[in-house]
Design a protein around this motif. Structure first.
Motif, PDB file in Angstrom:
ATOM      1  N   ILE A 416       0.873  -1.181   0.000  1.00 50.62           N
ATOM      2  CA  ILE A 416       0.000   0.000   0.000  1.00 50.62           C
ATOM      3  C   ILE A 416       0.904   1.222   0.000  1.00 50.62           C
ATOM      4  O   ILE A 416       1.476   1.594   1.021  1.00 50.62           O
ATOM      5  CB  ILE A 416      -0.956  -0.031   1.200  1.00 50.62           C
ATOM      6  N   LYS A 417       1.040   1.854  -1.181  1.00 51.10           N
ATOM      7  CA  LYS A 417       2.081   2.850  -1.373  1.00 51.10           C
ATOM      8  C   LYS A 417       1.539   4.157  -1.953  1.00 51.10           C
ATOM      9  O   LYS A 417       0.755   4.146  -2.909  1.00 51.10           O
ATOM     10  CB  LYS A 417       3.159   2.315  -2.323  1.00 51.10           C
ATOM     11  N   LYS A 418       1.945   5.264  -1.372  1.00 48.48           N
ATOM     12  CA  LYS A 418       1.758   6.605  -1.931  1.00 48.48           C
ATOM     13  C   LYS A 418       0.304   6.913  -2.268  1.00 48.48           C
ATOM     14  O   LYS A 418      -0.007   7.563  -3.258  1.00 48.48           O
ATOM     15  CB  LYS A 418       2.646   6.796  -3.168  1.00 48.48           C
ATOM     16  N   ASN A 419      -0.604   6.431  -1.413  1.00 43.65           N
ATOM     17  CA  ASN A 419      -2.009   6.770  -1.551  1.00 43.65           C
ATOM     18  C   ASN A 419      -2.332   8.006  -0.717  1.00 43.65           C
ATOM     19  O   ASN A 419      -1.669   8.286   0.286  1.00 43.65           O
ATOM     20  CB  ASN A 419      -2.880   5.607  -1.078  1.00 43.65           C
ATOM     21  N   ILE A 420      -3.355   8.728  -1.113  1.00 40.06           N
ATOM     22  CA  ILE A 420      -3.865   9.845  -0.331  1.00 40.06           C
ATOM     23  C   ILE A 420      -5.110   9.364   0.377  1.00 40.06           C
ATOM     24  O   ILE A 420      -6.140   9.088  -0.260  1.00 40.06           O
ATOM     25  CB  ILE A 420      -4.181  11.058  -1.217  1.00 40.06           C
ATOM     26  N   PHE A 421      -5.030   9.229   1.705  1.00 42.26           N
ATOM     27  CA  PHE A 421      -6.172   8.836   2.518  1.00 42.26           C
ATOM     28  C   PHE A 421      -6.665  10.063   3.277  1.00 42.26           C
ATOM     29  O   PHE A 421      -5.933  10.607   4.122  1.00 42.26           O
ATOM     30  CB  PHE A 421      -5.778   7.737   3.509  1.00 42.26           C
ATOM     31  N   TYR A 422      -7.874  10.496   2.985  1.00 39.33           N
ATOM     32  CA  TYR A 422      -8.459  11.629   3.708  1.00 39.33           C
ATOM     33  C   TYR A 422      -9.745  11.184   4.382  1.00 39.33           C
ATOM     34  O   TYR A 422     -10.598  10.540   3.759  1.00 39.33           O
ATOM     35  CB  TYR A 422      -8.772  12.795   2.769  1.00 39.33           C
ATOM     36  N   THR A 423      -9.902  11.545   5.646  1.00 37.88           N
ATOM     37  CA  THR A 423     -11.145  11.256   6.345  1.00 37.88           C
ATOM     38  C   THR A 423     -11.612  12.502   7.086  1.00 37.88           C
ATOM     39  O   THR A 423     -10.814  13.176   7.755  1.00 37.88           O
ATOM     40  CB  THR A 423     -10.994  10.084   7.332  1.00 37.88           C
ATOM     41  N   ALA A 424     -12.901  12.804   6.945  1.00 36.46           N
ATOM     42  CA  ALA A 424     -13.478  13.950   7.629  1.00 36.46           C
ATOM     43  C   ALA A 424     -13.773  13.634   9.096  1.00 36.46           C
ATOM     44  O   ALA A 424     -13.960  14.552   9.903  1.00 36.46           O
ATOM     45  CB  ALA A 424     -14.759  14.386   6.926  1.00 36.46           C
ATOM     46  N   GLU A 425     -13.845  12.365   9.431  1.00 37.64           N
ATOM     47  CA  GLU A 425     -14.081  11.923  10.799  1.00 37.64           C
ATOM     48  C   GLU A 425     -13.039  10.873  11.164  1.00 37.64           C
ATOM     49  O   GLU A 425     -12.359  10.329  10.298  1.00 37.64           O
ATOM     50  CB  GLU A 425     -15.484  11.329  10.925  1.00 37.64           C
ATOM     51  N   THR A 426     -12.941  10.552  12.413  1.00 36.07           N
ATOM     52  CA  THR A 426     -11.955   9.582  12.857  1.00 36.07           C
ATOM     53  C   THR A 426     -12.163   8.237  12.154  1.00 36.07           C
ATOM     54  O   THR A 426     -13.279   7.713  12.095  1.00 36.07           O
ATOM     55  CB  THR A 426     -12.038   9.382  14.377  1.00 36.07           C
ATOM     56  N   SER A 427     -11.088   7.704  11.622  1.00 39.57           N
ATOM     57  CA  SER A 427     -11.139   6.423  10.929  1.00 39.57           C
ATOM     58  C   SER A 427      -9.993   5.549  11.419  1.00 39.57           C
ATOM     59  O   SER A 427      -9.277   5.925  12.370  1.00 39.57           O
ATOM     60  CB  SER A 427     -11.074   6.639   9.409  1.00 39.57           C
ATOM     61  N   SER A 440       3.858   2.278   2.686  1.00 40.75           N
ATOM     62  CA  SER A 440       5.031   3.084   2.354  1.00 40.75           C
ATOM     63  C   SER A 440       4.628   4.394   1.694  1.00 40.75           C
ATOM     64  O   SER A 440       3.980   4.376   0.630  1.00 40.75           O
ATOM     65  CB  SER A 440       5.959   2.286   1.424  1.00 40.75           C
ATOM     66  N   GLY A 441       4.982   5.522   2.318  1.00 39.25           N
ATOM     67  CA  GLY A 441       4.857   6.829   1.680  1.00 39.25           C
ATOM     68  C   GLY A 441       3.447   7.313   1.469  1.00 39.25           C
ATOM     69  O   GLY A 441       3.202   8.120   0.563  1.00 39.25           O
ATOM     70  N   ASN A 442       2.502   6.873   2.300  1.00 36.33           N
ATOM     71  CA  ASN A 442       1.117   7.308   2.149  1.00 36.33           C
ATOM     72  C   ASN A 442       0.866   8.625   2.880  1.00 36.33           C
ATOM     73  O   ASN A 442       1.561   8.973   3.842  1.00 36.33           O
ATOM     74  CB  ASN A 442       0.173   6.236   2.690  1.00 36.33           C
ATOM     75  N   TRP A 443      -0.161   9.358   2.452  1.00 34.86           N
ATOM     76  CA  TRP A 443      -0.629  10.546   3.142  1.00 34.86           C
ATOM     77  C   TRP A 443      -1.848  10.158   3.971  1.00 34.86           C
ATOM     78  O   TRP A 443      -2.845   9.632   3.431  1.00 34.86           O
ATOM     79  CB  TRP A 443      -1.013  11.646   2.149  1.00 34.86           C
ATOM     80  N   TYR A 444      -1.784  10.428   5.281  1.00 32.61           N
ATOM     81  CA  TYR A 444      -2.875  10.130   6.195  1.00 32.61           C
ATOM     82  C   TYR A 444      -3.436  11.458   6.674  1.00 32.61           C
ATOM     83  O   TYR A 444      -2.969  12.042   7.653  1.00 32.61           O
ATOM     84  CB  TYR A 444      -2.375   9.288   7.362  1.00 32.61           C
TER      85      TYR A 444
END
Length: 509
Positions: A416-427, A440-444
């Motif tokens: 799971i690499k270099k994905n953009i994960f955005y959550t408006a609420e706690t996840s 590796s290298g993901n945006w949380y």
């Protein structure tokens, strides 16, 4: 030398003349048959618009040869079932088409028809510009609009279905009872192994068909493996279909692109699982540049899925939004024997916005993860996707960003690499007993209960804040800049732009 040269020239001239005459003769034997439901007469020869046949039953008596055509008059309704068997060639295909002016000619199946049109054991046949309706007084399991069949025949080459409107097919809503579909593709046979090569389905509008839009039925057992090859499903619009959208089964090297599935009604029984576009028992499937939204199946309801007994599936440059389920399911039942599992799946450069909005209980609660890995899938790459989870419509929704759970086993070797994960609420990320996970290298972006082990993780992005969240916190307007806008039947749809999303990830670095 001069005399020999002249004789050779005369000989070549006569060969050329003979070829022209033979070609002209073959062209003159090509027939064009006309069918007119109002003014036709089955006693006619059918060879002109003024001598048209009246019924589909009369047309069904013809086995079409190369270059021959069957034309149905526009504005007419033809009751019954159209059977097409033809042996065309690449230079001279058999063509079933419309003639005249007005609306597409409509073939309406009988009350108990399992199909309104069937293409059977054919080569180089094109069917286009027709409307297909198959509505009975009661739902009928297995009912379809168009059946494309190859049985005890060998290889059926180059069947093309183009610009059909297929609507109002009331099959069963229950998969185990036989379901139903807009297009049903079937290949098989014990005495002669039979499959399709270069089947093309494009520019069709599938509307209000139950249960599915288009689904295959081929050799799925790896111990008797004869896949159909080089299938293309392109530029089709699927609306108001409650179940599965596009499901190749027993295929190799299938391309599914630029299709739209939307406005799915919430009418499936609570026992039913379905999703948008997904292969089962297939190798080397490419699913790209599609849009799936509003899927409301009681279980699953993802935009996309890579199912088991499949290898080398690529799901890329797709747009998933506002589905009850998440963006994608990657699964393996853990069964062996007929199945080789789920291996080497790639999910990359997809965009998910507002998925995971399931309002009702499923088999295990209101379960709607953004990305779901189920069972012992192996060697999966999930790379450079954007998963934008908005505020849940209900606090009861169980919506993790990524879940890997059991289906007779757990995932192994997931990258799971270099994905953009955005959550408006706690996840959260719930990887349970899966093994060899490599984050590796993901945006949380947003708040998470626990982050996975990621040595190069990033928890903020000025670019995403400016380009997406400040424009529209729900993500649509900002992320539309990474897509191309088109019109499909008067409504706007969006396809991910390859260059735009790749450049966006380059700027994120």
């Amino acid at each position: 030398m001069k005399m020999k040269f002249r004789k050779k020239g005369v000989f070549q001239y006569f060969i050329l003349l003979l070829s022209v005459l033979m070609f002209s003769c073959s062209r003159s034997t090509e027939k064009c048959y006309y069918v007119d439901a109002t003014n036709g007469n089955d006693a006619n020869d059918g060879l002109s618009a003024t001598r048209a046949w009246k019924s589909l039953e009369r047309a069904n008596q013809v086995t079409f040869r190369s270059g021959e055509r069957l034309l149905l008059k526009r504005g007419e309704v033809f009751g019954g079932e159209l059977e097409v068997t033809g042996k065309g060639t690449s230079a001279q295909p058999v063509v079933v088409d419309a003639y005249g002016e007005g609306d597409k000619p409509c073939i309406a199946g009988n009350d108990q028809s399992l199909y309104a049109m069937r293409i059977l054991n054919s080569d180089y046949v094109t069917v286009q510009n027709l409307e297909i309706v198959n509505t009975g007084s009661q739902p009928l399991p297995g009912r379809t609009g168009v059946k494309i069949e190859c049985h005890n025949y060998g290889v059926s080459h180059n069947i093309t279905v183009n610009n059909l409107t297929i609507r109002d097919v009331n099959g069963s809503l229950v998969k185990e009872l036989g379901g139903g579909s807009g297009i049903y593709i079937v290949n098989g046979g014990d005495s002669v192994v039979s499959r399709f090569d270069s089947l093309l389905i494009e520019n069709c509008h599938i509307l209000r068909c139950a249960r599915n839009a288009m689904i295959w039925n081929g050799y799925h057992d790896r111990r008797n493996w004869h896949p159909s090859k080089h299938t293309i499903v392109r530029n089709n619009l699927i609306e108001e279909v409650p179940g599965d959208g596009i499901v190749p089964i027993g295929c190799d090297s299938t391309l599914i692109e630029y299709n739209v599935m939307r406005d799915c009604p919430e009418i499936l029984p609570a026992t039913e699982a379905a999703a948008g576009i997904w292969p089962w028992s297939c190798d080397n499937t490419i699913i790209q540049f599609n849009e799936v939204s509003d899927h409301k199946a009681p279980w699953d309801a993802q935009g996309f899925d890579c199912d088991y007994n499949s290898t080398n599936t690529v799901i890329q440059y797709n747009y998933s939004h506002d589905n009850y389920g998440g963006m994608v399911l990657i699964c393996d039942s853990g069964e062996r024997g007929f199945s080789l599992g789920n291996q080497n799946s790639i999910v990359r450069y997809n965009i998910s916005i507002g998925d995971g909005v399931r309002p009702n209980e499923t088999r295990i609660g209101m379960f709607s993860p953004g990305i779901h890995l189920a069972g012992p899938v192996k060697n999966t790459l999930i790379e450079r996707n954007i998963v934008h989870l908005n505020v849940k419509p209900s606090a009861a929704i169980d919506r993790s960003m990524v879940v890997s759970d059991s289906w007779d086993g757990y995932a192994d070797s997931t990258f799971i690499k270099k994905n953009i994960f955005y959550t408006a609420e706690t996840s959260q990320f719930t990887m349970t007993e899966s093994t060899n996970n490599d984050f590796s290298g993901n945006w949380y972006l947003g708040t998470y209960t626990v982050l996975p082990s990621d040595k190069t993780l990033k928890t903020s992005s000025e670019l995403y804040q400016q380009k997406v969240l400040e424009i529209d916190k729900n993500g649509y307007q900002g992320l539309y800049t990474l897509m191309d806008e088109r019109q499909a039947d008067g409504k706007t749809c969006h396809f991910v732009n390859k260059k735009a999303i790749e450049e966006f990830f380059e700027m994120m670095e």
